[in-house]
Enzyme design. Sequence first.
Site, mmCIF file in Angstrom:
data_model
loop_
_atom_site.group_PDB
_atom_site.id
_atom_site.type_symbol
_atom_site.label_atom_id
_atom_site.label_comp_id
_atom_site.label_asym_id
_atom_site.label_seq_id
_atom_site.Cartn_x
_atom_site.Cartn_y
_atom_site.Cartn_z
ATOM 1 N N LYS A 98 0.801 -1.223 0.000
ATOM 2 C CA LYS A 98 0.000 0.000 0.000
ATOM 3 C C LYS A 98 0.833 1.271 0.000
ATOM 4 O O LYS A 98 0.410 2.306 -0.504
ATOM 5 C CB LYS A 98 -0.953 -0.003 1.190
ATOM 6 C CG LYS A 98 -2.092 -0.998 0.994
ATOM 7 C CD LYS A 98 -3.269 -0.663 1.897
ATOM 8 C CE LYS A 98 -4.460 -1.531 1.561
ATOM 9 N NZ LYS A 98 -4.306 -2.909 2.085
ATOM 10 N N GLU A 120 -9.429 6.987 3.979
ATOM 11 C CA GLU A 120 -10.303 6.035 4.631
ATOM 12 C C GLU A 120 -9.467 4.805 4.957
ATOM 13 O O GLU A 120 -8.461 4.545 4.298
ATOM 14 C CB GLU A 120 -11.437 5.634 3.685
ATOM 15 C CG GLU A 120 -11.084 4.532 2.667
ATOM 16 C CD GLU A 120 -9.980 4.882 1.668
ATOM 17 O OE1 GLU A 120 -9.700 6.088 1.483
ATOM 18 O OE2 GLU A 120 -9.389 3.960 1.086
ATOM 19 N N SER A 387 1.457 -9.904 -0.957
ATOM 20 C CA SER A 387 1.167 -8.474 -0.822
ATOM 21 C C SER A 387 1.573 -7.867 0.517
ATOM 22 O O SER A 387 1.830 -6.669 0.597
ATOM 23 C CB SER A 387 -0.325 -8.222 -1.072
ATOM 24 O OG SER A 387 -1.113 -9.034 -0.221
HETATM 25 C C1 LIG Z 1 -5.136 -3.899 1.785
HETATM 26 C C2 LIG Z 1 -4.429 -5.163 1.469
HETATM 27 C C3 LIG Z 1 -4.831 -6.002 0.399
HETATM 28 C C4 LIG Z 1 -6.054 -5.733 -0.419
HETATM 29 O O1 LIG Z 1 -6.017 -4.587 -1.173
HETATM 30 P P1 LIG Z 1 -5.807 -4.590 -2.749
HETATM 31 O O2 LIG Z 1 -6.095 -3.212 -3.146
HETATM 32 O O3 LIG Z 1 -6.737 -5.612 -3.327
HETATM 33 O O4 LIG Z 1 -4.393 -4.981 -2.991
HETATM 34 C C5 LIG Z 1 -4.075 -7.121 0.137
HETATM 35 N N1 LIG Z 1 -3.005 -7.450 0.870
HETATM 36 C C6 LIG Z 1 -2.582 -6.686 1.902
HETATM 37 C C7 LIG Z 1 -1.391 -7.107 2.673
HETATM 38 C C8 LIG Z 1 -3.280 -5.520 2.243
HETATM 39 O O5 LIG Z 1 -2.869 -4.771 3.276
#
Ligand SMILES: *Cc1c(COP(=O)(O)O)cnc(C)c1O
Length: 405
Positions: A98, A120, A387
């Site tokens: 993010k 948000e 992610s």
């Molecule tokens: C917020 C988040 C997501 C989901 O958000 P996307 O916009 O779909 O990427 C996925 N993995 C992690 C670690 C997150 O913090």
Amino acid sequence: MTNNPPLKNESLPDAHGYFGDFGGRFVPDTLMAPLLELEKAYDELYGRPEFWREYESLLKHFIGRETPLQHAARLSAHLGGAKIYLKREDLAHTGAHKINNAIGQILLARHMGKTRIIAETGAGQHGVATATAAAAFGMRCVVYMGAEDMARQAPNVYRMRLLGAEVVAVNNGSRTLKDAVSEAMRDWVGNIADTHYLLGSALGPHPYPRMVRDFQAIIGREARAQVMEAEGRLPDSIVACVGGGSNAIGIFSGFVDDENIKLIGVEAGGRQIAPGEHAARFAGGSPGIFQGMKTFILQDENGQAEPTHSVSAGLDYTGVGPEHAYLHALRRAEYTHVNDDEAVAAFHLLSRMEGIIPALESSHAVAHACKIAKGLGEKHLMIVNLSGRGDKDIGIIQKYEEEKA
Ligand SMILES: *Cc1c(COP(=O)(O)O)cnc(C)c1O
């Protein structure tokens, strides 16, 4: 590491913010002015190499990019099929992808002369990334968060406050993410002159889906160069979890023009695919208009947003980013889902096999990779986008297991 942009898929969205039938800008008149101002500013910066140079310098020195592309040797051997690589977004500063978007938008805000940042947040991850970027640029930061979410995610509330952000409890509606989005939009309308709304995923009204994709496209560009270096060829498949869709669209964008590379998005199957029990928009949803965009959403027969559920807070959202709805319609990407139990099992498996505790969101991608790896055979090369890291989820896992016991 590579020149920024252009992306090969940069031709979309069109001038009105559409990806095929999806996207657009469905907002009240009061929001049109700030959105048009934002679009104009981004268009200006998009063509300036020095903007992208500064962005890349921050990615390197502040966020710690590039993130590694790691061969998951023990996991691959254990599953007995595809050779799996992990794109280690968990190693980016603040522990997830993010921050790539937060840094990009902070630079944009500064260019527009804004001094106040609002955002948000649901689980608090985007709030933490925004508070981090705002602190690093000396900007005021206000984060709207559902009161329900504040109670569930107290450590992230504390983290944001440590970073100097003001966290505002939202007590409307279901007191969760979608109510926080509405509050942030309300704030923006009243404070256009000095405020930038730093939206957290590749969704909402145009130009956010495009802009957030562009800031997350670094994931795909890096992964492409890294897999070429490691394997001398492109992968056969890419697997990523899909909440709003930003980490997935970021990595997909590096490969979307290679038609033979399979793109697989994994949504939250929750407890089961039944109203209120999941957040798999492509499995249980239909096209509709929600929070400024036309996309796949979970809605009842009257078009009212349905409640959602996932063990993973970051995947627990009513609507999916419009570019995913477009890739789905084209059948260019495939969307599937795994349930809470499967995600939690993958959380444990990756922890023990690789010494990496993944975020519960990312565990959905890992779980799907585990399901299909064997059937694909050893010649298959797969990249799973990891992610984020799972430290934030330890309490949730503990509770989940106590309830199961
Ligand atoms: C917020 C988040 C997501 C989901 O958000 P996307 O916009 O779909 O990427 C996925 N993995 C992690 C670690 C997150 O913090």
